[in-house]
Design a protein around this motif. Structure first.
Motif, PDB file in Angstrom:
ATOM      1  N   LEU A  66       0.877  -1.141  -0.013  1.00 52.60           N
ATOM      2  CA  LEU A  66       0.151   0.190   0.041  1.00 52.60           C
ATOM      3  C   LEU A  66       0.940   1.346  -0.118  1.00 52.60           C
ATOM      4  O   LEU A  66       0.646   2.441   0.745  1.00 52.60           O
ATOM      5  CB  LEU A  66      -0.965  -0.126   1.217  1.00 52.60           C
ATOM      6  CG  LEU A  66      -1.848  -1.123   1.393  1.00 52.60           C
ATOM      7  CD1 LEU A  66      -2.625  -1.034   2.613  1.00 52.60           C
ATOM      8  CD2 LEU A  66      -2.987  -1.477   0.254  1.00 52.60           C
ATOM      9  N   TYR A  68       3.720   1.691   1.513  1.00 53.29           N
ATOM     10  CA  TYR A  68       4.634   1.933   2.590  1.00 53.29           C
ATOM     11  C   TYR A  68       5.688   0.829   2.354  1.00 53.29           C
ATOM     12  O   TYR A  68       5.614  -0.399   1.926  1.00 53.29           O
ATOM     13  CB  TYR A  68       3.752   1.516   3.688  1.00 53.29           C
ATOM     14  CG  TYR A  68       2.660   2.683   4.318  1.00 53.29           C
ATOM     15  CD1 TYR A  68       3.009   3.800   4.667  1.00 53.29           C
ATOM     16  CD2 TYR A  68       1.286   2.164   3.666  1.00 53.29           C
ATOM     17  CE1 TYR A  68       2.056   4.568   4.879  1.00 53.29           C
ATOM     18  CE2 TYR A  68       0.305   3.120   4.086  1.00 53.29           C
ATOM     19  CZ  TYR A  68       0.640   4.522   4.441  1.00 53.29           C
ATOM     20  OH  TYR A  68      -0.409   5.372   5.066  1.00 53.29           O
ATOM     21  N   LEU A  77       1.663   1.092   8.570  1.00 52.20           N
ATOM     22  CA  LEU A  77       0.888   0.190   7.717  1.00 52.20           C
ATOM     23  C   LEU A  77      -0.453  -0.541   8.465  1.00 52.20           C
ATOM     24  O   LEU A  77      -1.330  -0.886   7.963  1.00 52.20           O
ATOM     25  CB  LEU A  77       1.642  -0.957   7.098  1.00 52.20           C
ATOM     26  CG  LEU A  77       1.272  -1.930   6.253  1.00 52.20           C
ATOM     27  CD1 LEU A  77       0.492  -1.339   4.835  1.00 52.20           C
ATOM     28  CD2 LEU A  77       2.000  -3.078   5.725  1.00 52.20           C
ATOM     29  N   GLN A  79      -2.326   0.055  10.326  1.00 50.73           N
ATOM     30  CA  GLN A  79      -3.771   0.763  10.483  1.00 50.73           C
ATOM     31  C   GLN A  79      -4.611   0.527   9.301  1.00 50.73           C
ATOM     32  O   GLN A  79      -5.805   1.103   9.357  1.00 50.73           O
ATOM     33  CB  GLN A  79      -3.569   2.172  11.001  1.00 50.73           C
ATOM     34  CG  GLN A  79      -3.099   2.550  12.369  1.00 50.73           C
ATOM     35  CD  GLN A  79      -3.934   2.064  13.396  1.00 50.73           C
ATOM     36  OE1 GLN A  79      -5.116   2.088  13.236  1.00 50.73           O
ATOM     37  NE2 GLN A  79      -3.474   1.245  14.430  1.00 50.73           N
ATOM     38  N   LYS A  80      -3.695   0.124   8.336  1.00 51.25           N
ATOM     39  CA  LYS A  80      -4.353   0.011   6.766  1.00 51.25           C
ATOM     40  C   LYS A  80      -4.898  -1.137   6.288  1.00 51.25           C
ATOM     41  O   LYS A  80      -5.459  -1.496   5.357  1.00 51.25           O
ATOM     42  CB  LYS A  80      -3.353   0.510   5.804  1.00 51.25           C
ATOM     43  CG  LYS A  80      -2.978   2.246   6.070  1.00 51.25           C
ATOM     44  CD  LYS A  80      -4.163   3.004   5.989  1.00 51.25           C
ATOM     45  CE  LYS A  80      -3.448   4.639   5.912  1.00 51.25           C
ATOM     46  NZ  LYS A  80      -4.778   5.627   5.786  1.00 51.25           N
ATOM     47  N   TYR A 107      -8.076  -0.116  17.065  1.00 53.18           N
ATOM     48  CA  TYR A 107      -7.857   0.540  15.576  1.00 53.18           C
ATOM     49  C   TYR A 107      -8.087   1.986  15.558  1.00 53.18           C
ATOM     50  O   TYR A 107      -8.320   2.640  14.551  1.00 53.18           O
ATOM     51  CB  TYR A 107      -8.440  -0.191  14.452  1.00 53.18           C
ATOM     52  CG  TYR A 107      -7.708  -1.507  13.989  1.00 53.18           C
ATOM     53  CD1 TYR A 107      -6.620  -1.269  13.378  1.00 53.18           C
ATOM     54  CD2 TYR A 107      -8.180  -2.694  14.349  1.00 53.18           C
ATOM     55  CE1 TYR A 107      -5.862  -2.412  12.828  1.00 53.18           C
ATOM     56  CE2 TYR A 107      -7.662  -3.634  13.970  1.00 53.18           C
ATOM     57  CZ  TYR A 107      -6.740  -3.707  13.227  1.00 53.18           C
ATOM     58  OH  TYR A 107      -5.778  -4.909  12.792  1.00 53.18           O
ATOM     59  N   PRO A 156     -10.203  -1.893   6.438  1.00 55.10           N
ATOM     60  CA  PRO A 156      -8.844  -1.873   5.847  1.00 55.10           C
ATOM     61  C   PRO A 156      -8.737  -1.852   4.219  1.00 55.10           C
ATOM     62  O   PRO A 156      -9.551  -2.282   3.458  1.00 55.10           O
ATOM     63  CB  PRO A 156      -8.220  -3.109   6.218  1.00 55.10           C
ATOM     64  CG  PRO A 156      -9.304  -4.164   6.612  1.00 55.10           C
ATOM     65  CD  PRO A 156     -10.507  -3.226   6.869  1.00 55.10           C
ATOM     66  N   GLU A 157      -7.607  -1.453   3.662  1.00 52.84           N
ATOM     67  CA  GLU A 157      -7.471  -1.549   2.464  1.00 52.84           C
ATOM     68  C   GLU A 157      -6.984  -2.706   1.789  1.00 52.84           C
ATOM     69  O   GLU A 157      -7.390  -3.260   0.831  1.00 52.84           O
ATOM     70  CB  GLU A 157      -6.530  -0.485   1.817  1.00 52.84           C
ATOM     71  CG  GLU A 157      -6.850   1.169   2.018  1.00 52.84           C
ATOM     72  CD  GLU A 157      -5.683   1.954   1.684  1.00 52.84           C
ATOM     73  OE1 GLU A 157      -5.311   1.730   0.346  1.00 52.84           O
ATOM     74  OE2 GLU A 157      -5.507   2.926   2.386  1.00 52.84           O
ATOM     75  N   THR A 188     -11.810  -3.536  -1.400  1.00 52.61           N
ATOM     76  CA  THR A 188     -10.598  -4.219  -0.660  1.00 52.61           C
ATOM     77  C   THR A 188      -9.798  -5.195  -1.421  1.00 52.61           C
ATOM     78  O   THR A 188     -10.188  -6.002  -2.069  1.00 52.61           O
ATOM     79  CB  THR A 188     -11.290  -5.132   0.450  1.00 52.61           C
ATOM     80  OG1 THR A 188     -12.287  -4.088   1.200  1.00 52.61           O
ATOM     81  CG2 THR A 188     -10.313  -5.576   1.515  1.00 52.61           C
TER      82      THR A 188
END
Length: 314
Positions: A66, A68, A77, A79-80, A107, A156-157, A188
């Motif tokens: 993502l 990072y 990361l 948190q994603k 989170y 989350p992504e 996602t």
């Protein structure tokens, strides 16, 4: 990093002493797709996932998730992404609701949104009637739904799933996968490891791992079409005698019994695979009917892993 990819790695490697668990893995995982890791226990699936989410530090190579850099930006990361482990990892002595409330705080979901998110998750994963039940008393399928609810509570992504269906029945697995495709439709990206062939076929793209290495990579249908073997099915009243003869013959990669039938993988260099197998059996004076069959993902797995003999860990 290419913005069309959620994960990119080059030469990703992890060693534990003299053991190389992940061996120069190159990945380019598109966004908003389901990417699968298929492999047996010991193939490096779990270790690779831990590297990608920053739980392990690579011994060699580079990886971005993502956008990072890992491990430098691993804390940001976290948190994603959502991560669902192989084993149930929530608190068994807390209720379903309290587990979700705890995850919401972890989170940093804003207090004003927290209750609505939890109620939505309870409804989405059919947990409304279980809110006061201790997580440790849930069935395998219920635990799986709770784990997925917790892993996606912060939207989350990227969702990382490490063999998430290993302890549930076929219907629960089917329902679980329907939910995964719903998540993908919502934007996602999902990376899932499995050792089930039917689950691997559901993935948009697939990497087959064996002893830490990627030995095949592509769309499941393409991997089957490009397999370097032809498939022959043999019908006979003496399947074990058939197997004994074929296993000693050249260009026979694999012989597998399916009831009264034998599924035979023949190297493509042989040409007329059905005719070749029929000649072998006629020469052995064994009566059988041979005919070609379409390849399966299990056939692909057998062909790409047949020559590896290195030690590994999962």
């Amino acid at each position: 990093m290419n913005l069309d990819y959620a994960i990119e790695s080059t030469g990703l490697t992890r060693r534990f002493g003299s053991l190389t668990a992940v061996d120069h893995v190159n990945l380019a995982i598109p966004r908003k797709r389901i990417f699968g890791f298929l492999g047996p226990n010991g193939s490096g699936k779990s270790t690779t996932i831990r590297l990608l989410c920053g739980l392990l530090t690579p011994s060699e190579g580079s990886v971005e998730v993502l956008n990072y850099r890992i491990p430098e930006q691993a804390e940001v990361l976290k948190q994603k992404i959502g991560y669902m482990t192989q084993r149930f990892s929530l608190y068994e002595d807390l209720t379903v609701r309290v587990n979700l409330e705890f995850i919401a705080q972890i989170y940093c979901i804003e207090k004003a949104q927290r209750r609505a998110r939890i109620e939505e998750a309870l409804a989405t994963y059919r947990l409304e009637d279980l809110v006061q039940q201790l997580a440790g008393t849930l069935s395998g399928g219920q635990r799986q739904r709770l784990s997925l609810a917790a892993a996606t509570l912060h939207r989350p992504e990227l969702l990382l799933l490490d063999e998430p269906t290993s302890a549930v029945d076929p219907q629960t697995r089917r329902d679980f996968w329907d939910r995964l495709f719903h998540l993908v439709d919502g934007g996602t990206t999902i990376l899932v490891s499995t050792h089930y062939m039917d689950e691997a076929e559901r993935c948009h793209n697939l990497a087959i791992l064996d002893h830490g290495r990627i030995v095949a990579n592509g769309e499941p249908e393409t991997l089957m079409q490009e397999m370097d073997c032809n498939v022959v099915e043999v019908e006979s009243a003496t399947p074990r005698k058939i197997a004994n003869v074929l296993q000693l013959a050249g260009n026979i990669v694999s012989v597998t019994q399916l009831g009264a039938r034998q599924r035979v993988l023949v190297g493509k260099q042989q040409g007329d695979a059905s005719g070749y197998v029929q000649q072998l059996l006629d020469a052995a004076e064994l009566q059988a009917v041979c005919h070609g069959a379409p390849p399966s993902l299990e056939d692909v797995f057998v062909t790409v892993t047949r020559n590896t003999h290195l030690p590994g860990i999962s």
